[in-house]
Structure formats: structure tokens, C-alpha cells
Motif scaffolding. Sequence first.
Motif, PDB file in Angstrom:
ATOM      1  N   ARG A   1      41.422  41.741  67.098  1.00 26.08           N
ATOM      2  CA  ARG A   1      40.984  40.346  67.160  1.00 26.08           C
ATOM      3  C   ARG A   1      39.512  40.256  67.558  1.00 26.08           C
ATOM      4  NH1 ARG A   1      45.923  40.341  65.950  1.00 26.08           N
ATOM      5  NH2 ARG A   1      44.798  41.080  64.112  1.00 26.08           N
ATOM      6  N   ALA A   2      39.086  41.112  68.495  1.00 26.54           N
ATOM      7  CA  ALA A   2      37.683  41.102  68.925  1.00 26.54           C
ATOM      8  C   ALA A   2      36.771  41.607  67.815  1.00 26.54           C
ATOM      9  CB  ALA A   2      37.512  41.951  70.182  1.00 26.54           C
ATOM     10  N   PHE A   3      37.162  42.692  67.144  1.00 24.64           N
ATOM     11  CA  PHE A   3      36.341  43.302  66.099  1.00 24.64           C
ATOM     12  C   PHE A   3      36.166  42.365  64.913  1.00 24.64           C
ATOM     13  CE2 PHE A   3      36.369  45.769  62.106  1.00 24.64           C
ATOM     14  CZ  PHE A   3      35.156  46.421  62.222  1.00 24.64           C
TER      15      PHE A   3
ATOM     16  N   VAL B 256      31.474  44.180  69.774  1.00 24.00           N
ATOM     17  CA  VAL B 256      30.209  44.671  69.201  1.00 24.00           C
ATOM     18  C   VAL B 256      30.408  46.121  68.754  1.00 24.00           C
ATOM     19  CG1 VAL B 256      27.759  45.093  69.616  1.00 24.00           C
ATOM     20  CG2 VAL B 256      28.894  43.123  70.683  1.00 24.00           C
ATOM     21  N   ALA B 257      30.626  46.314  67.458  1.00 19.86           N
ATOM     22  CA  ALA B 257      30.956  47.649  66.949  1.00 19.86           C
ATOM     23  C   ALA B 257      29.726  48.496  66.643  1.00 19.86           C
ATOM     24  CB  ALA B 257      31.810  47.520  65.697  1.00 19.86           C
ATOM     25  N   TYR B 258      28.578  47.853  66.424  1.00 20.80           N
ATOM     26  CA  TYR B 258      27.378  48.590  66.036  1.00 20.80           C
ATOM     27  C   TYR B 258      26.183  48.106  66.848  1.00 20.80           C
ATOM     28  CZ  TYR B 258      30.506  49.171  62.073  1.00 20.80           C
ATOM     29  OH  TYR B 258      31.614  49.419  61.297  1.00 20.80           O
ATOM     30  N   LEU B 259      25.361  49.032  67.265  1.00 18.21           N
ATOM     31  CA  LEU B 259      24.143  48.695  67.990  1.00 18.21           C
ATOM     32  C   LEU B 259      22.933  49.195  67.214  1.00 18.21           C
ATOM     33  CD1 LEU B 259      25.091  49.576  71.686  1.00 18.21           C
ATOM     34  CD2 LEU B 259      24.818  47.293  70.696  1.00 18.21           C
ATOM     35  N   PRO B 260      21.842  48.455  67.211  1.00 15.47           N
ATOM     36  CA  PRO B 260      20.629  48.905  66.523  1.00 15.47           C
ATOM     37  C   PRO B 260      20.182  50.263  67.055  1.00 15.47           C
ATOM     38  CG  PRO B 260      20.425  46.607  67.211  1.00 15.47           C
ATOM     39  CD  PRO B 260      21.670  47.132  67.847  1.00 15.47           C
TER      40      PRO B 260
ATOM     41  N   GLY C  56      26.553  55.248  63.691  1.00 16.32           N
ATOM     42  CA  GLY C  56      27.993  55.038  63.666  1.00 16.32           C
ATOM     43  C   GLY C  56      28.435  53.896  64.562  1.00 16.32           C
ATOM     44  N   SER C  57      29.737  53.749  64.667  1.00 10.10           N
ATOM     45  CA  SER C  57      30.298  52.664  65.469  1.00 10.10           C
ATOM     46  C   SER C  57      30.491  53.108  66.910  1.00 10.10           C
ATOM     47  CB  SER C  57      31.622  52.192  64.880  1.00 10.10           C
ATOM     48  OG  SER C  57      32.585  53.219  64.930  1.00 10.10           O
ATOM     49  N   ARG C  58      30.615  52.112  67.781  1.00 11.76           N
ATOM     50  CA  ARG C  58      30.855  52.381  69.202  1.00 11.76           C
ATOM     51  C   ARG C  58      32.221  51.837  69.596  1.00 11.76           C
ATOM     52  NH1 ARG C  58      30.073  47.536  71.988  1.00 11.76           N
ATOM     53  NH2 ARG C  58      29.828  48.522  74.015  1.00 11.76           N
TER      54      ARG C  58
END
Length: 292
Positions: free
Chosen positions: A191-193, A221-225, A229-231
Motif C-alpha cells: 500500500r505504501a509503495f 520511497v523506493a528510490y533515492l537520487p 537500485g531500490s531501497r
Amino acid sequence: MKQLRVALLQLLPGGSLEENRQKGLEGCRRAKAAGADIALFPEMWSTGYDLPKDPQGLRDRAVPADGEFIQAFGRLAAQLEMAIAVTLLESWDPSPRNTVILFDRHGSRVLTYAKVHTCDFDAERLLTPGDDFPTAELDTAAGPVQVGAMICYDREFPESARILMLKGAELILVPNACPMEINRLSQLRGRAFENMLGIATCNYPAGQPDCNGHSSAFDGVAYLPGQHGSRDICLLEAGGEEGIYQAVFDLEVLRRYRENEVHGNAYRHPGKYRLLTEERIRPPFCRSDYRP
């Protein structure tokens, strides 16, 4: 940085309404001392999710939304300058509701939500379900944040979080009372993703019947600048022990992410989803105890 601190009050309830009031107030004080902006209770804290199986017993255990039990938390919210999301078996006609009430840091009631997806396969079939998913702007020390709520079984339905996202929610508060195992935790993660929002869930600890702790928080927040890859979007997963656990949401990072990423409402095609609003239920999902 706008960091929003949510305290998950993973506490064992007492044996009476007054015990729960006193223990809940003390839990809020401890949360504030730890720096929390919001304190969140497990589901139906007024009774410790102890549901009588008969209509009169339910009415006897229910408390009014404007009664002393709830007002005490409103006053404390103003004293502590901390938002409090307190839960109750709410007096209602024709039968009580499973409700969360959110006070802001000034003691003003900004959100009242009654559980829409009551567990009609169990004792909650005697309750009055809610009929909407409201959101509210919550004034916090980290700045305003748009907040909504789900309660426990609401998590099982993607529509709950989706509607809240469409109404602007950045954070969903989820009071809970059930065993939080890998699949239910995965639902919250999903749900968050998919909605690019924060979800904070507070459960009762081990020792409470049919509960095991594992209160959790996901920031969506799956990706950071600059990060390959994803976090892992899980900020916190508590153990089974009683305690107060704090999750920290970075609102600035979340908002930048929502402005640029592909989930949420960015590329949906609502006109193609008409089947979702059809009320007919087809086999194998027909249940004799279903309530529209």
C-alpha cells in the motif's frame, strides 16, 4: 529537513476503561518525551479490543466520541503540543463503531474515522461500518501533513489506501489488533509503495490475545537520487515486546519523490476500471454473512 516523528504505542491494555485512559495518557507523555509529533494507539484502545458477542454488551462497553475518555486525550494533546490518534468502541446508532479520533497539537479534533471494512466474519458483524475515508491537514511541528486512516482489516483492500491517496493523503495511520505476520506486513508495504505515501501501523504486543506486536512503518520511497537500485521502504518493524516505538518520516524526501516517480495517480486509467465499482459478487467469493 521536515522530519515527522510518529510514536507507535504498542501497549498492553488494562482491565477497565479508566485503566486504559490512565495508561494511554502516560504512554502519550512518554512519546512526547521521546520527541514524537504524533502518538498512535492500537485498535479500539478503550476496550483493549475486547468485544462482547451480544448487542447490549457492545452498547454497554461503548463510549461517546465527546465523552470524558476522549476529551482527556484532546486536552493532553494541547498540553503536550503533540497530535494524538486515540481509538475507541464508539457509541453510535444503531450499533457501536470501531473508530479512531485524531487530535492535532492544539487539541482540536481534525479527523474522525470509523472502520469501513468491519470483520463481519467475526464479532464485528454487530458493529456499524463507516462509510467514507476522510483526510485532514494535520498541523505538526514538522509542518502541515495530509493524513488519513485505515483500521486493521481495511488494509486487506487496496481501495482503502488508494482512495486516501486520491484525496491527498501523505501519511496513513493504521490502528491494528491481529497477528502481524509476513503477509500482512507485505500488504502494508505494498500500500505504501503503490501509493507513494507513508504508513504507520500500531498493534498490541504479544500477551494480548491474537496479537504479536510487530508495529511497523513504511515511508513509500523506493528510490533515492544518486542511489543505485531500490531501497527498503521499511522504516521500522518492532518486535513482540510491549513498548513505544518511533518512526521518522522525511516529508521533504517523500514530497520530492511523489512529484517525480511513476506510482500513485501519475499514470492511472480510471475510465478502464469500471468493474471495480460493480456491486455484484461472483463465486467463489459469495458469503452468506456479507453486508453491503
